[in-house]
Write a protein that holds these residues in place. Structure first.
Motif, mmCIF file in Angstrom:
data_model
loop_
_atom_site.group_PDB
_atom_site.id
_atom_site.type_symbol
_atom_site.label_atom_id
_atom_site.label_comp_id
_atom_site.label_asym_id
_atom_site.label_seq_id
_atom_site.Cartn_x
_atom_site.Cartn_y
_atom_site.Cartn_z
ATOM 1 N N UNK A 1 -1.958 19.599 -34.137
ATOM 2 C CA UNK A 1 -1.445 20.462 -35.196
ATOM 3 C C UNK A 1 -2.559 21.412 -35.619
ATOM 4 N N UNK A 2 -2.392 22.701 -35.585
ATOM 5 C CA UNK A 2 -1.371 23.461 -34.935
ATOM 6 C C UNK A 2 -2.021 24.451 -33.997
ATOM 7 N N UNK A 3 -2.667 23.898 -32.984
ATOM 8 C CA UNK A 3 -3.389 24.767 -32.052
ATOM 9 C C UNK A 3 -3.472 24.128 -30.663
ATOM 10 N N UNK A 4 -3.829 24.989 -29.704
ATOM 11 C CA UNK A 4 -4.130 24.531 -28.354
ATOM 12 C C UNK A 4 -5.632 24.707 -28.127
ATOM 13 N N UNK A 5 -6.218 23.797 -27.397
ATOM 14 C CA UNK A 5 -7.622 23.908 -27.021
ATOM 15 C C UNK A 5 -7.702 23.761 -25.514
ATOM 16 N N UNK A 6 -8.030 24.826 -24.756
ATOM 17 C CA UNK A 6 -8.420 26.160 -25.208
ATOM 18 C C UNK A 6 -7.214 27.002 -25.631
ATOM 19 N N UNK A 7 -7.446 27.922 -26.569
ATOM 20 C CA UNK A 7 -6.380 28.811 -27.023
ATOM 21 C C UNK A 7 -6.372 30.100 -26.220
ATOM 22 N N UNK A 8 -7.508 30.410 -25.582
ATOM 23 C CA UNK A 8 -7.533 31.581 -24.701
ATOM 24 C C UNK A 8 -8.000 31.145 -23.329
ATOM 25 N N UNK A 9 -7.219 31.528 -22.310
ATOM 26 C CA UNK A 9 -7.511 31.120 -20.942
ATOM 27 C C UNK A 9 -7.650 32.373 -20.101
ATOM 28 N N UNK A 10 -8.776 32.525 -19.429
ATOM 29 C CA UNK A 10 -8.996 33.696 -18.580
ATOM 30 C C UNK A 10 -8.913 33.299 -17.111
ATOM 31 N N UNK A 11 -8.089 34.044 -16.368
ATOM 32 C CA UNK A 11 -7.876 33.741 -14.955
ATOM 33 C C UNK A 11 -7.860 35.037 -14.160
ATOM 34 N N UNK A 12 -8.278 34.971 -12.879
ATOM 35 C CA UNK A 12 -8.149 36.157 -12.034
ATOM 36 C C UNK A 12 -6.711 36.270 -11.524
ATOM 37 N N UNK A 13 -6.297 37.475 -11.181
ATOM 38 C CA UNK A 13 -4.939 37.683 -10.691
ATOM 39 C C UNK A 13 -4.741 36.896 -9.386
ATOM 40 N N UNK A 14 -3.559 36.327 -9.225
ATOM 41 C CA UNK A 14 -3.257 35.536 -8.032
ATOM 42 C C UNK A 14 -3.597 34.071 -8.192
#
Ligand SMILES: [Cu+2]
Length: 162
Positions: free
Chosen positions: A80-93
């Motif tokens: 409650x009330x979040x995701x960890x990680x809240x920001x996810x960086x990925x390359x295309x594909x």
């Protein structure tokens, strides 16, 4: 008199047959999607003590892990009330397997425009794979009502062009 009766029976038969064919057809579709396309309810992927999520691998180190070329795993904890990680960086594909659990109540993970839609149960691990072929920002959400701040529980996947 006899002719009228047999006409009535014919009409009745014309209604009865489709009403039998419909459930039989639906059952056939169910069998094909379950065993042919393997669309079914998820099973138990793994167990984790919800009181020790912080110190249990892989949830003690939430984040993105690269497994191989274009292959990633995201270890994620919902609370409650979040995701960890809240920001996810990925390359295309990138092909990404999300390994997620909850450390308190029932949450959900819904990522629009992918096939990702899972419940996150305390004590259980959810595992789901998605592919990101387009660059952009993709918000993901908790879709199980989890209390007063439920509507604020979201995060973002940033898919970056190479
Ligand atoms: Cu939630």
């Amino acid at each position: 008199m006899m002719k009228l009766n047999s006409t009535v029976y014919l009409y009745e038969l014309l209604w009865v047959l489709p009403s039998l064919a419909l459930p039989v057809g639906m059952f056939a579709v169910l069998l094909v999607t379950t065993f042919g396309a393997e669309i079914h309810l998820p099973g138990v992927e793994g167990r984790v003590d919800p009181n020790r999520v912080d110190s249990t691998a892989p949830f003690d180190q939430p984040g993105v892990v690269q497994l191989g070329p274009g292959q990633y795993e995201v270890h994620m904890v919902s609370q409650v009330w979040s995701f960890d990680p809240a920001e996810i960086r990925l390359p295309v594909g990138a092909e990404v397997t999300f390994v997620v659990t909850s450390s308190d109540v029932v949450h959900g993970l819904f990522i629009p425009y992918t096939h990702t839609n899972v419940m996150l149960l305390p004590g259980q691990t959810s595992r789901v794979t998605a592919r990101f072929d387009q660059p952009g920002h993709f918000r993901f959400f908790c879709h199980e009502y989890c209390g007063l701040g439920h509507h604020t529980m979201s995060g973002e996947i940033v898919v970056e062009a190479q």
